[in-house]
Scaffold this active site. Structure first.
Site, PDB file in Angstrom:
ATOM      1  N   ASN A   1       0.723  -1.126  -0.040  1.00 17.06           N
ATOM      2  CA  ASN A   1      -0.094  -0.051  -0.017  1.00 17.06           C
ATOM      3  C   ASN A   1       0.912   1.438  -0.037  1.00 17.06           C
ATOM      4  O   ASN A   1       1.182   1.619   1.146  1.00 17.06           O
ATOM      5  CB  ASN A   1      -0.962  -0.023   1.182  1.00 17.06           C
ATOM      6  CG  ASN A   1      -1.805   1.024   1.467  1.00 17.06           C
ATOM      7  OD1 ASN A   1      -1.723   2.040   0.372  1.00 17.06           O
ATOM      8  ND2 ASN A   1      -2.351   1.509   2.642  1.00 17.06           N
ATOM      9  N   TRP A   2       1.283   1.863  -1.174  1.00 13.74           N
ATOM     10  CA  TRP A   2       1.984   2.807  -1.146  1.00 13.74           C
ATOM     11  C   TRP A   2       1.516   4.353  -0.713  1.00 13.74           C
ATOM     12  O   TRP A   2       2.010   5.143  -0.600  1.00 13.74           O
ATOM     13  CB  TRP A   2       2.451   2.894  -2.661  1.00 13.74           C
ATOM     14  CG  TRP A   2       3.504   2.003  -3.211  1.00 13.74           C
ATOM     15  CD1 TRP A   2       4.078   0.991  -2.430  1.00 13.74           C
ATOM     16  CD2 TRP A   2       4.085   1.733  -4.526  1.00 13.74           C
ATOM     17  NE1 TRP A   2       5.126   0.245  -3.167  1.00 13.74           N
ATOM     18  CE2 TRP A   2       4.878   0.732  -4.253  1.00 13.74           C
ATOM     19  CE3 TRP A   2       3.746   2.386  -5.859  1.00 13.74           C
ATOM     20  CZ2 TRP A   2       5.565   0.323  -5.736  1.00 13.74           C
ATOM     21  CZ3 TRP A   2       4.471   1.960  -6.984  1.00 13.74           C
ATOM     22  CH2 TRP A   2       5.413   0.916  -6.632  1.00 13.74           C
ATOM     23  N   LYS A   3       0.104   4.182  -0.508  1.00 10.77           N
ATOM     24  CA  LYS A   3      -0.507   5.354   0.148  1.00 10.77           C
ATOM     25  C   LYS A   3      -0.082   6.585  -0.953  1.00 10.77           C
ATOM     26  O   LYS A   3      -0.185   6.400  -2.120  1.00 10.77           O
ATOM     27  CB  LYS A   3       0.074   5.609   1.389  1.00 10.77           C
ATOM     28  CG  LYS A   3      -0.070   4.596   2.539  1.00 10.77           C
ATOM     29  CD  LYS A   3       0.134   4.822   3.680  1.00 10.77           C
ATOM     30  CE  LYS A   3      -0.115   3.470   4.534  1.00 10.77           C
ATOM     31  NZ  LYS A   3       0.026   3.541   5.960  1.00 10.77           N
TER      32      LYS A   3
ATOM     33  N   HIS B   1      -9.743   2.085   4.660  1.00 13.32           N
ATOM     34  CA  HIS B   1      -8.502   2.045   5.414  1.00 13.32           C
ATOM     35  C   HIS B   1      -8.606   3.235   6.492  1.00 13.32           C
ATOM     36  O   HIS B   1      -9.126   4.265   6.394  1.00 13.32           O
ATOM     37  CB  HIS B   1      -7.433   2.650   4.169  1.00 13.32           C
ATOM     38  CG  HIS B   1      -5.961   2.488   4.788  1.00 13.32           C
ATOM     39  ND1 HIS B   1      -5.423   3.484   5.738  1.00 13.32           N
ATOM     40  CD2 HIS B   1      -5.032   1.522   4.976  1.00 13.32           C
ATOM     41  CE1 HIS B   1      -4.214   3.135   6.200  1.00 13.32           C
ATOM     42  NE2 HIS B   1      -3.901   1.940   5.569  1.00 13.32           N
TER      43      HIS B   1
ATOM     44  N   GLU C   1      -6.591   5.512   7.496  1.00 13.31           N
ATOM     45  CA  GLU C   1      -6.747   6.833   7.119  1.00 13.31           C
ATOM     46  C   GLU C   1      -7.749   7.521   6.387  1.00 13.31           C
ATOM     47  O   GLU C   1      -7.799   8.912   6.593  1.00 13.31           O
ATOM     48  CB  GLU C   1      -5.310   7.015   6.286  1.00 13.31           C
ATOM     49  CG  GLU C   1      -3.919   6.690   7.146  1.00 13.31           C
ATOM     50  CD  GLU C   1      -2.793   5.955   6.089  1.00 13.31           C
ATOM     51  OE1 GLU C   1      -2.725   5.899   5.215  1.00 13.31           O
ATOM     52  OE2 GLU C   1      -1.924   5.570   7.095  1.00 13.31           O
TER      53      GLU C   1
ATOM     54  N   GLU D   1      -5.622  -4.020  10.656  1.00 12.27           N
ATOM     55  CA  GLU D   1      -4.890  -3.115  10.854  1.00 12.27           C
ATOM     56  C   GLU D   1      -5.056  -2.005  12.201  1.00 12.27           C
ATOM     57  O   GLU D   1      -5.707  -1.085  11.962  1.00 12.27           O
ATOM     58  CB  GLU D   1      -4.781  -2.045   9.805  1.00 12.27           C
ATOM     59  CG  GLU D   1      -4.540  -2.840   8.554  1.00 12.27           C
ATOM     60  CD  GLU D   1      -3.762  -1.923   7.417  1.00 12.27           C
ATOM     61  OE1 GLU D   1      -2.523  -2.066   6.947  1.00 12.27           O
ATOM     62  OE2 GLU D   1      -4.392  -0.912   7.134  1.00 12.27           O
TER      63      GLU D   1
ATOM     64  N   GLY E   1       2.384   2.877  10.712  1.00 14.02           N
ATOM     65  CA  GLY E   1       3.402   3.958  10.473  1.00 14.02           C
ATOM     66  C   GLY E   1       3.904   4.476  11.768  1.00 14.02           C
ATOM     67  O   GLY E   1       4.867   5.383  11.750  1.00 14.02           O
TER      68      GLY E   1
ATOM     69  N   SER F   1       3.019  -1.667  10.443  1.00  9.95           N
ATOM     70  CA  SER F   1       4.275  -1.574  10.953  1.00  9.95           C
ATOM     71  C   SER F   1       5.171  -2.837  10.709  1.00  9.95           C
ATOM     72  O   SER F   1       5.937  -3.513  11.469  1.00  9.95           O
ATOM     73  CB  SER F   1       4.724  -1.248  12.174  1.00  9.95           C
ATOM     74  OG  SER F   1       4.440   0.316  12.272  1.00  9.95           O
TER      75      SER F   1
ATOM     76  N   GLY G   1       2.650  -0.872   4.633  1.00 11.69           N
ATOM     77  CA  GLY G   1       2.832   0.467   4.058  1.00 11.69           C
ATOM     78  C   GLY G   1       4.241   0.826   3.816  1.00 11.69           C
ATOM     79  O   GLY G   1       4.986   0.731   2.612  1.00 11.69           O
ATOM     80  N   GLY G   2       4.781   1.617   4.840  1.00  9.70           N
ATOM     81  CA  GLY G   2       6.026   1.845   4.779  1.00  9.70           C
ATOM     82  C   GLY G   2       7.327   1.226   4.169  1.00  9.70           C
ATOM     83  O   GLY G   2       7.984   1.515   3.190  1.00  9.70           O
TER      84      GLY G   2
HETATM   85  P1  PGA Z   1       2.503   0.671   7.587  1.00  8.13           P
HETATM   86  O1  PGA Z   1       1.105   0.817   7.102  1.00  8.13           O
HETATM   87  O2  PGA Z   1       3.194  -0.592   7.202  1.00  8.13           O
HETATM   88  O3  PGA Z   1       3.425   1.747   7.055  1.00  8.13           O
HETATM   89  O4  PGA Z   1       2.479   0.861   8.921  1.00  8.13           O
HETATM   90  C1  PGA Z   1       0.272  -0.254   6.967  1.00  8.13           C
HETATM   91  C2  PGA Z   1      -0.891   0.493   6.362  1.00  8.13           C
HETATM   92  O5  PGA Z   1      -1.589   1.474   6.693  1.00  8.13           O
HETATM   93  O6  PGA Z   1      -1.498  -0.255   5.252  1.00  8.13           O
END
Ligand code: PGA
Length: 254
Positions: free
Chosen positions: A12-14, A99, A101, A170, A176, A216, A237-238
């Site tokens: 998930n590159w956001k 998600h 966010e 999640e 993050g 994470s 994500g990251g």
């Molecule tokens: P993260 O994000 O791996 O950077 O914690 C995961 C996500 O929000 O899908």
């Protein structure tokens, strides 16, 4: 992991990577896929502007193209939005819904998520439905209640689970932050989710639906998280922004 369910790792590159940066990532990442374990599914969900370019580069690679969101309506006067038929036209193969966010920034709730999953279903695109509690909710002992509420989005599907549906647990406090859930915490939440699926749709469906962990995930913790019986892969994500890190996570899912 459970042998009956194919492991899945989604990047998930956001709001990261322009089309050009995405192409540079794939230049480095795609040649590594010859070493990927058999049976592990891998997907990349870039931001909308990079979808077409990434889709073209992924063609015949075996890596799936994902979208990060979709609108609740199939078309119409919704400036700036993207519909499920548009994603289908780009040959998108899965899409994130709900998600945290977006729940935070756009106040998305269960009924909106249900509509999004319906639009995706109409377009033939499986949804990856994201759930998870905040730190405050966990500290108050409300995790199970929050997951139960978030799962009411499936009220929109009384007759059976949407085909191809994937869940992603999640915990908001783990996203993050560098502070992943412990494997046991994640397993417990996944068990709760599988139990809710069973109550709604029966044991066979509950056993077949994949539940990913996100928050994470790193090359260092992926293997232990994925070794839990109800964790079927990761939403990353990251660590998915760096080819060798995402590769290591894919290897851990094997
Ligand atoms: P993260 O994000 O791996 O950077 O914690 C995961 C996500 O929000 O899908």
């Amino acid at each position: 992991m459970n042998a009956k369910r194919a492991p899945l790792a989604i990047a998930n590159w956001k709001m990261n990577k322009s089309p050009r940066e995405a192409a540079a990532f794939l230049d480095e990442f795609l040649p590594r896929r010859s070493g990927f374990p058999e049976g592990v599914q891998v997907a990349i969900a870039p931001a909308f502007p990079a979808l077409e370019r990434v889709g073209r580069l992924l063609l015949h690679s075996g890596v799936l193209l994902g979208a990060q969101d979709v609108h609740t309506e199939a078309k119409g006067a919704h400036t700036g939005e993207v519909s499920a038929p548009m994603l289908k036209d780009l040959e998108v193969q899965l899409a994130l819904v709900g998600h945290s966010e977006r729940r935070r920034d756009r106040k998305e709730g269960e009924s909106e998520c249900g509509k999004k999953i319906t639009r995706l279903l109409e377009a033939g695109i499986p949804a990856v439905y994201c759930v998870g509690e905040t730190l405050e909710e966990r500290e108050k002992g409300e995790t199970d209640a929050v997951l139960t509420r978030q799962m009411t989005c499936f009220d929109a599907f009384p007759d059976g689970p949407p085909p191809g549906i994937v869940l992603a647990y999640e915990p908001v406090w783990a996203i993050g932050t560098g502070r992943a859930a412990t494997p046991q915490m994640a397993q417990d939440a996944h068990r709760v989710l599988r139990g809710l699926l069973e109550k709604r749709y029966g044991a066979a469906h509950a056993e077949a639906i994949r539940i990913l962990y996100g928050g994470s995930v790193t090359p260092a913790n992926a293997r232990e998280l994925f070794s839990q019986p109800d964790i079927d892969g990761g939403l990353v994500g990251g660590a998915s922004l760096v080819p060798k890190d995402f590769e290591a996570i894919v290897l851990a899912a094997g």
